[in-house]
Design a protein around this motif. Structure first.
Motif, PDB file in Angstrom:
ATOM      1  N   PRO A  53       0.825  -1.215   0.000  1.00 39.93           N
ATOM      2  CA  PRO A  53       0.000   0.000   0.000  1.00 39.93           C
ATOM      3  C   PRO A  53       0.851   1.254   0.000  1.00 39.93           C
ATOM      4  CG  PRO A  53       0.035  -1.017   2.177  1.00 39.93           C
ATOM      5  CD  PRO A  53       0.725  -1.965   1.257  1.00 39.93           C
ATOM      6  N   VAL A  54       0.340   2.283  -0.658  1.00 41.49           N
ATOM      7  CA  VAL A  54       1.024   3.573  -0.711  1.00 41.49           C
ATOM      8  C   VAL A  54       0.277   4.545   0.204  1.00 41.49           C
ATOM      9  CG1 VAL A  54       1.738   5.491  -2.182  1.00 41.49           C
ATOM     10  CG2 VAL A  54       1.771   3.153  -3.077  1.00 41.49           C
TER      11      VAL A  54
ATOM     12  N   VAL B  24      -8.377  -4.322  -0.095  1.00 44.23           N
ATOM     13  CA  VAL B  24      -8.008  -4.950   1.172  1.00 44.23           C
ATOM     14  C   VAL B  24      -6.494  -4.992   1.316  1.00 44.23           C
ATOM     15  CG1 VAL B  24      -8.141  -7.076   2.528  1.00 44.23           C
ATOM     16  CG2 VAL B  24     -10.114  -6.324   1.193  1.00 44.23           C
ATOM     17  N   ILE B  25      -6.028  -4.718   2.532  1.00 41.93           N
ATOM     18  CA  ILE B  25      -4.598  -4.811   2.845  1.00 41.93           C
ATOM     19  C   ILE B  25      -4.364  -6.128   3.586  1.00 41.93           C
ATOM     20  CG2 ILE B  25      -2.603  -3.704   3.904  1.00 41.93           C
ATOM     21  CD1 ILE B  25      -4.011  -2.060   1.719  1.00 41.93           C
ATOM     22  N   ILE B  26      -3.590  -7.029   2.992  1.00 35.46           N
ATOM     23  CA  ILE B  26      -3.308  -8.320   3.618  1.00 35.46           C
ATOM     24  C   ILE B  26      -1.851  -8.375   4.065  1.00 35.46           C
ATOM     25  CG2 ILE B  26      -5.102  -9.620   2.435  1.00 35.46           C
ATOM     26  CD1 ILE B  26      -3.047 -10.492   0.371  1.00 35.46           C
ATOM     27  N   GLU B  27      -1.587  -9.152   5.110  1.00 32.86           N
ATOM     28  CA  GLU B  27      -0.223  -9.329   5.620  1.00 32.86           C
ATOM     29  C   GLU B  27       0.156 -10.801   5.528  1.00 32.86           C
ATOM     30  OE1 GLU B  27       2.552  -8.363   9.531  1.00 32.86           O
ATOM     31  OE2 GLU B  27       0.372  -8.323   9.714  1.00 32.86           O
ATOM     32  N   PHE B  28       1.292 -11.070   4.892  1.00 34.74           N
ATOM     33  CA  PHE B  28       1.803 -12.431   4.777  1.00 34.74           C
ATOM     34  C   PHE B  28       2.565 -12.803   6.053  1.00 34.74           C
ATOM     35  CE2 PHE B  28       1.000 -11.099   0.505  1.00 34.74           C
ATOM     36  CZ  PHE B  28       0.628 -12.236  -0.178  1.00 34.74           C
TER      37      PHE B  28
ATOM     38  N   LEU C 193       3.254  -6.597   3.405  1.00 31.42           N
ATOM     39  CA  LEU C 193       1.892  -6.155   3.161  1.00 31.42           C
ATOM     40  C   LEU C 193       1.638  -6.089   1.657  1.00 31.42           C
ATOM     41  CD1 LEU C 193       1.496  -3.217   5.723  1.00 31.42           C
ATOM     42  CD2 LEU C 193       0.772  -5.593   5.996  1.00 31.42           C
ATOM     43  N   SER C 194       0.401  -6.339   1.266  1.00 34.41           N
ATOM     44  CA  SER C 194       0.057  -6.277  -0.153  1.00 34.41           C
ATOM     45  C   SER C 194      -1.408  -5.884  -0.295  1.00 34.41           C
ATOM     46  CB  SER C 194       0.316  -7.627  -0.831  1.00 34.41           C
ATOM     47  OG  SER C 194       0.169  -7.520  -2.243  1.00 34.41           O
TER      48      SER C 194
END
Length: 263
Positions: free
Chosen positions: A19-20, A76-80, A85-86
Motif C-alpha cells: 500500500p502507498v 483490502v490490505i493483507i499481511e503475509f 503487506l500487499s
C-alpha cells in the motif's frame, strides 16, 4: 539423527503490491467482523488463503483502502507470514478461498493493480459546433443560480471519530454484492455532528451490528454516540418487503458507532 527444520514460506514467488500512504484499520473486533462480512468472507476467520498458479500462502487482513467518487469501493490490505503487506481486491481474495481457484487460467485483467484503483470516467462526446448567431445561452436568474449552488454544495466531513446525535428512523435492507445477500441496516434521521462548528447531516445509515442490536433500538428514539462518517450511498435491498425499503437516497454511512446512549 536427522533434524527437521521449521517450514519457511517461499516468498520469492509472490508478487507484492504494498500500500502507498495511509490506510484504514479496524477499531475493534466488531468492526473487523462487519467489514469482512461485507466483503463476502467468513467473519469468524483470522487467516485466509492467498493462492497463485503454483503455490498458496496464509494471510491476515490488516486494513483497507476506501476509494471511488462515492467511497463505495475497497482495496483490502493483507499481511503475509513474512511480514510483507500487499493490496488485493476483496472479490479476488474471496475467489481465492474456493477449492476450484487456480484451475482456470487467470487473465491479466483480473490481477489487482499496483496503483490505487480508480473509477472509470465517462468519456464525453465531442461538442457539436453551433452557429453563435443562431444559438443564445439561456438566461438564468440569480435566484435559481443560488439554489443550484446550494444543491451542489458538499458537506466537508471530519476524518476523525466525532460525536453524533440522531433519531432512529427505520430499519432497512441493503444488497451486499460481495456475499450476494441482503444486510440489515439502521436508517438515522436528523443526524448532527457535534464539534466546534455543528454539521447537520440529515439522513445517514449504519450496519445493524451485534453491538447495536443489544440496545434494541426502535423508530423515533433519540440516540447519541461516537463514530466516523463517510460518504457512501445506501444500496437498495433486493426482493424485500416494502417496510424494509428506504424511499429516498441516503448518501452517508456511519462506521462502527460506539458509546451509544438513548436520550
Amino acid at each position: 539423527m536427522a533434524v527437521t527444520l521449521p517450514h519457511i514460506e517461499d516468498s520469492s514467488r509472490t508478487h507484492y503490491i504494498p500500500p502507498v500512504g495511509n490506510y484504514e484499520t479496524f477499531t475493534d473486533a466488531d468492526h473487523y467482523a462487519e467489514k469482512v462480512k461485507e466483503w463476502g468472507l467468513s467473519a469468524g476467520k483470522e487467516q485466509f488463503w492467498y493462492k497463485d498458479k503454483d503455490h498458496q500462502r496464509l494471510v491476515s487482513i490488516r486494513g483497507y483502502i476506501v476509494y471511488g467518487e462515492t467511497d463505495d469501493f475497497n482495496t483490502v490490505i493483507i499481511e503475509f507470514q513474512d511480514g510483507n503487506l500487499s493490496c488485493i481486491h476483496p472479490a479476488y481474495l474471496k475467489e481465492m478461498q474456493s477449492s476450484n481457484f487456480g484451475k482456470a487460467v487467470i487473465s491479466n485483467s483480473a490481477a489487482p493493480s499496483s496503483e490505487k484503483p480508480t473509477v472509470p470516467v465517462n468519456v464525453k462526446e465531442p461538442e457539436k459546433k453551433t452557429n453563435t448567431k443562431e444559438s443564445k445561452a439561456p438566461k438564468t436568474s440569480k435566484k435559481s443560480a443560488e439554489v443550484k449552488k446550494d444543491k451542489s454544495a458538499k458537506l466537508v466531513l471530519p476524518e476523525e471519530k466525532v460525536h453524533f446525535t440522531a433519531v432512529v428512523r427505520q430499519f432497512a435492507l441493503t444488497w451486499n454484492h460481495f456475499n450476494e445477500e441482503n444486510d440489515e441496516v439502521v436508517i438515522l434521521d436528523k443526524v448532527i455532528i457535534h464539534q466546534d462548528e455543528q454539521i447537520d447531516v440529515g439522513l445517514a445509515w449504519c450496519a445493524h451490528s451485534k453491538t447495536l442490536k443489544k440496545f434494541e433500538l426502535a423508530p423515533g428514539e433519540i440516540i447519541e454516540f461516537d463514530g466516523k462518517i463517510v460518504k457512501k450511498k445506501l444500496a437498495k435491498g433486493k426482493d424485500v418487503d416494502e417496510e424494509f425499503i428506504i424511499s429516498e437516497p441516503v448518501q452517508y454511512k456511519i462506521n462502527n458507532p460506539s458509546k451509544l446512549k438513548k436520550s
